[in-house]
Write a protein that holds these residues in place. Structure first.
Motif, PDB file in Angstrom:
ATOM      1  N   LEU A   1     -82.070  28.845   7.157  1.00  0.00           N
ATOM      2  CA  LEU A   1     -81.696  30.228   6.861  1.00  0.00           C
ATOM      3  C   LEU A   1     -82.679  31.177   7.528  1.00  0.00           C
ATOM      4  O   LEU A   1     -83.876  30.873   7.641  1.00  0.00           O
ATOM      5  N   ASP A   2     -82.204  32.329   7.939  1.00  0.00           N
ATOM      6  CA  ASP A   2     -83.072  33.310   8.583  1.00  0.00           C
ATOM      7  C   ASP A   2     -84.177  33.717   7.599  1.00  0.00           C
ATOM      8  O   ASP A   2     -83.894  34.108   6.466  1.00  0.00           O
ATOM      9  N   GLY A   3     -85.408  33.575   8.014  1.00  0.00           N
ATOM     10  CA  GLY A   3     -86.543  33.923   7.150  1.00  0.00           C
ATOM     11  C   GLY A   3     -87.080  32.748   6.358  1.00  0.00           C
ATOM     12  O   GLY A   3     -88.075  32.900   5.650  1.00  0.00           O
ATOM     13  N   ALA A   4     -86.435  31.592   6.437  1.00  0.00           N
ATOM     14  CA  ALA A   4     -86.906  30.411   5.712  1.00  0.00           C
ATOM     15  C   ALA A   4     -87.644  29.465   6.662  1.00  0.00           C
ATOM     16  O   ALA A   4     -87.501  29.555   7.883  1.00  0.00           O
ATOM     17  N   ASP A   5     -88.427  28.573   6.065  1.00  0.00           N
ATOM     18  CA  ASP A   5     -89.166  27.586   6.861  1.00  0.00           C
ATOM     19  C   ASP A   5     -88.735  26.160   6.558  1.00  0.00           C
ATOM     20  O   ASP A   5     -89.287  25.221   7.113  1.00  0.00           O
ATOM     21  N   SER A   6     -87.781  26.010   5.650  1.00  0.00           N
ATOM     22  CA  SER A   6     -87.222  24.686   5.380  1.00  0.00           C
ATOM     23  C   SER A   6     -85.703  24.834   5.386  1.00  0.00           C
ATOM     24  O   SER A   6     -85.176  25.942   5.316  1.00  0.00           O
ATOM     25  N   THR A   7     -85.034  23.708   5.486  1.00  0.00           N
ATOM     26  CA  THR A   7     -83.582  23.762   5.664  1.00  0.00           C
ATOM     27  C   THR A   7     -82.813  23.456   4.388  1.00  0.00           C
ATOM     28  O   THR A   7     -83.307  22.801   3.482  1.00  0.00           O
ATOM     29  N   LEU A   8     -81.606  23.966   4.370  1.00  0.00           N
ATOM     30  CA  LEU A   8     -80.649  23.764   3.287  1.00  0.00           C
ATOM     31  C   LEU A   8     -79.543  22.875   3.855  1.00  0.00           C
ATOM     32  O   LEU A   8     -79.103  23.084   4.975  1.00  0.00           O
ATOM     33  N   PHE A   9     -79.103  21.896   3.079  1.00  0.00           N
ATOM     34  CA  PHE A   9     -78.076  20.973   3.551  1.00  0.00           C
ATOM     35  C   PHE A   9     -76.732  21.399   2.980  1.00  0.00           C
ATOM     36  O   PHE A   9     -76.593  21.558   1.756  1.00  0.00           O
ATOM     37  N   HIS A  10     -75.727  21.613   3.858  1.00  0.00           N
ATOM     38  CA  HIS A  10     -74.422  22.042   3.352  1.00  0.00           C
ATOM     39  C   HIS A  10     -73.325  21.685   4.351  1.00  0.00           C
ATOM     40  O   HIS A  10     -73.606  21.257   5.466  1.00  0.00           O
ATOM     41  N   LEU A  11     -72.094  21.902   3.918  1.00  0.00           N
ATOM     42  CA  LEU A  11     -70.928  21.621   4.758  1.00  0.00           C
ATOM     43  C   LEU A  11     -70.768  22.670   5.855  1.00  0.00           C
ATOM     44  O   LEU A  11     -71.064  23.845   5.631  1.00  0.00           O
ATOM     45  N   ILE A  12     -70.247  22.246   6.993  1.00  0.00           N
ATOM     46  CA  ILE A  12     -69.843  23.171   8.065  1.00  0.00           C
ATOM     47  C   ILE A  12     -68.333  23.026   8.205  1.00  0.00           C
ATOM     48  O   ILE A  12     -67.829  21.914   8.399  1.00  0.00           O
ATOM     49  N   GLN A  13     -67.623  24.148   8.082  1.00  0.00           N
ATOM     50  CA  GLN A  13     -66.162  24.127   8.177  1.00  0.00           C
ATOM     51  C   GLN A  13     -65.699  25.279   9.085  1.00  0.00           C
ATOM     52  O   GLN A  13     -66.506  26.076   9.540  1.00  0.00           O
ATOM     53  N   GLU A  14     -64.383  25.358   9.260  1.00  0.00           N
ATOM     54  CA  GLU A  14     -63.743  26.412  10.064  1.00  0.00           C
ATOM     55  C   GLU A  14     -64.118  26.314  11.538  1.00  0.00           C
ATOM     56  O   GLU A  14     -64.119  27.316  12.247  1.00  0.00           O
ATOM     57  N   VAL A  15     -64.433  25.097  11.989  1.00  0.00           N
ATOM     58  CA  VAL A  15     -64.729  24.849  13.396  1.00  0.00           C
ATOM     59  C   VAL A  15     -64.465  23.358  13.642  1.00  0.00           C
ATOM     60  O   VAL A  15     -64.769  22.536  12.786  1.00  0.00           O
ATOM     61  N   PRO A  16     -63.867  23.003  14.796  1.00  0.00           N
ATOM     62  CA  PRO A  16     -63.711  21.575  15.099  1.00  0.00           C
ATOM     63  C   PRO A  16     -65.079  20.892  15.132  1.00  0.00           C
ATOM     64  O   PRO A  16     -66.041  21.457  15.687  1.00  0.00           O
ATOM     65  N   VAL A  17     -65.165  19.696  14.548  1.00  0.00           N
ATOM     66  CA  VAL A  17     -66.476  19.030  14.471  1.00  0.00           C
ATOM     67  C   VAL A  17     -67.089  18.806  15.854  1.00  0.00           C
ATOM     68  O   VAL A  17     -68.315  18.804  15.992  1.00  0.00           O
ATOM     69  N   ALA A  18     -66.249  18.643  16.873  1.00  0.00           N
ATOM     70  CA  ALA A  18     -66.769  18.406  18.230  1.00  0.00           C
ATOM     71  C   ALA A  18     -67.517  19.625  18.783  1.00  0.00           C
ATOM     72  O   ALA A  18     -68.281  19.509  19.737  1.00  0.00           O
TER      73      ALA A  18
ATOM     74  N   CYS B   1     -95.018  30.161  -0.181  1.00  0.00           N
ATOM     75  CA  CYS B   1     -96.272  29.503  -0.545  1.00  0.00           C
ATOM     76  C   CYS B   1     -97.423  30.506  -0.414  1.00  0.00           C
ATOM     77  O   CYS B   1     -97.518  31.201   0.597  1.00  0.00           O
ATOM     78  N   PRO B   2     -98.303  30.600  -1.435  1.00  0.00           N
ATOM     79  CA  PRO B   2     -99.423  31.544  -1.349  1.00  0.00           C
ATOM     80  C   PRO B   2    -100.461  31.132  -0.305  1.00  0.00           C
ATOM     81  O   PRO B   2    -101.250  31.971   0.130  1.00  0.00           O
ATOM     82  N   GLU B   3    -100.454  29.879   0.121  1.00  0.00           N
ATOM     83  CA  GLU B   3    -101.452  29.429   1.107  1.00  0.00           C
ATOM     84  C   GLU B   3    -100.913  29.441   2.531  1.00  0.00           C
ATOM     85  O   GLU B   3    -101.424  30.136   3.383  1.00  0.00           O
ATOM     86  N   CYS B   4     -99.867  28.689   2.818  1.00  0.00           N
ATOM     87  CA  CYS B   4     -99.376  28.598   4.203  1.00  0.00           C
ATOM     88  C   CYS B   4     -98.342  29.680   4.530  1.00  0.00           C
ATOM     89  O   CYS B   4     -97.969  29.845   5.689  1.00  0.00           O
ATOM     90  N   LYS B   5     -97.878  30.398   3.491  1.00  0.00           N
ATOM     91  CA  LYS B   5     -96.916  31.508   3.634  1.00  0.00           C
ATOM     92  C   LYS B   5     -95.513  31.050   4.029  1.00  0.00           C
ATOM     93  O   LYS B   5     -94.651  31.879   4.329  1.00  0.00           O
ATOM     94  N   LYS B   6     -95.275  29.757   4.067  1.00  0.00           N
ATOM     95  CA  LYS B   6     -93.929  29.278   4.404  1.00  0.00           C
ATOM     96  C   LYS B   6     -92.981  29.538   3.233  1.00  0.00           C
ATOM     97  O   LYS B   6     -93.375  29.458   2.063  1.00  0.00           O
ATOM     98  N   VAL B   7     -91.726  29.824   3.579  1.00  0.00           N
ATOM     99  CA  VAL B   7     -90.692  30.066   2.570  1.00  0.00           C
ATOM    100  C   VAL B   7     -89.816  28.821   2.478  1.00  0.00           C
ATOM    101  O   VAL B   7     -89.205  28.418   3.463  1.00  0.00           O
ATOM    102  N   ASN B   8     -89.808  28.235   1.293  1.00  0.00           N
ATOM    103  CA  ASN B   8     -89.039  27.003   1.079  1.00  0.00           C
ATOM    104  C   ASN B   8     -87.773  27.291   0.303  1.00  0.00           C
ATOM    105  O   ASN B   8     -87.787  28.005  -0.695  1.00  0.00           O
ATOM    106  N   VAL B   9     -86.676  26.721   0.769  1.00  0.00           N
ATOM    107  CA  VAL B   9     -85.388  26.853   0.113  1.00  0.00           C
ATOM    108  C   VAL B   9     -84.624  25.547   0.283  1.00  0.00           C
ATOM    109  O   VAL B   9     -84.587  25.013   1.391  1.00  0.00           O
ATOM    110  N   PRO B  10     -84.078  24.966  -0.753  1.00  0.00           N
ATOM    111  CA  PRO B  10     -84.202  25.393  -2.147  1.00  0.00           C
ATOM    112  C   PRO B  10     -85.653  25.268  -2.621  1.00  0.00           C
ATOM    113  O   PRO B  10     -86.334  24.323  -2.235  1.00  0.00           O
ATOM    114  N   PRO B  11     -86.083  26.188  -3.465  1.00  0.00           N
ATOM    115  CA  PRO B  11     -87.467  26.141  -3.946  1.00  0.00           C
ATOM    116  C   PRO B  11     -87.651  25.021  -4.960  1.00  0.00           C
ATOM    117  O   PRO B  11     -86.749  24.733  -5.737  1.00  0.00           O
TER     118      PRO B  11
END
Ligand SMILES: [Zn+2]
Length: 159
Positions: free
Chosen positions: A100-117, A41-51
């Motif tokens: 994500l590192d360097g972002a100010d908003s979150t991305l929603f995705h699956l987490i795998q390769e680890v027990p859910v607990a 953002c040119p004003e608050c400088k936050k990085v949004n993803v997905p844009p």
């Protein structure tokens, strides 16, 4: 007179097409080449993803593309335990909001390769990319733990 009909089955289906727009199109093309782009953002400088082409905080257009790493920190998550019609994964599985590192908003995705607990807020994760990357979030198969120490401090204010 017979009894009134109270219930009947009426399967419905809805197909629709959503115009991606410029910001989402660039984001999806980046995914197809194994890159994650946010917009600053040119004003608050936050990085949004997905844009989305505009800052959700300031409401001003965003155009500056920012290449982000494919690593981040889980801010919150949910574990899916209940079977449903379009279920594609074995239960239970987890989805998470990932800062994500360097972002100010979150991305929603699956987490795998680890027990859910073992999934927790602050857990460090990295994208596992698909071999054949589509121009969509399906270019990332899922995120998996990096094994780094948790980073709760880095997500303060993002949950
Ligand atoms: Zn802003």
């Amino acid at each position: 007179m017979s009894d009134a009909v109270k219930l009947f089955k009426a399967p419905i289906r809805l197909e629709y097409t959503i115009p991606a727009g410029r910001a989402t199109s660039r984001f999806c093309r980046g995914l197809a080449s194994g890159r994650l782009y946010g917009q600053r953002c040119p004003e608050c400088k936050k990085v949004n993803v997905p844009p989305r082409g505009a800052c959700p905080t300031c409401g001003v257009p965003t155009e500056e593309e920012v290449l982000l790493p494919d690593s981040g920190t889980i801010t919150t998550f949910c574990i899916i335990n209940i079977a449903f019609a379009a279920q594609a994964l074995e239960l239970p599985y987890a989805c998470a909001s990932i800062l994500l590192d360097g972002a100010d908003s979150t991305l929603f995705h699956l987490i795998q390769e680890v027990p859910v607990a073992e999934i927790r807020m602050g857990m460090r994760v990295r994208a596992v990319w698909a071999e054949n990357k589509l121009a969509s979030l399906e270019a990332i198969r899922h995120f998996k733990p990096t094994g780094e120490p948790d980073a709760l401090a880095s997500i303060e204010g993002h949950f």
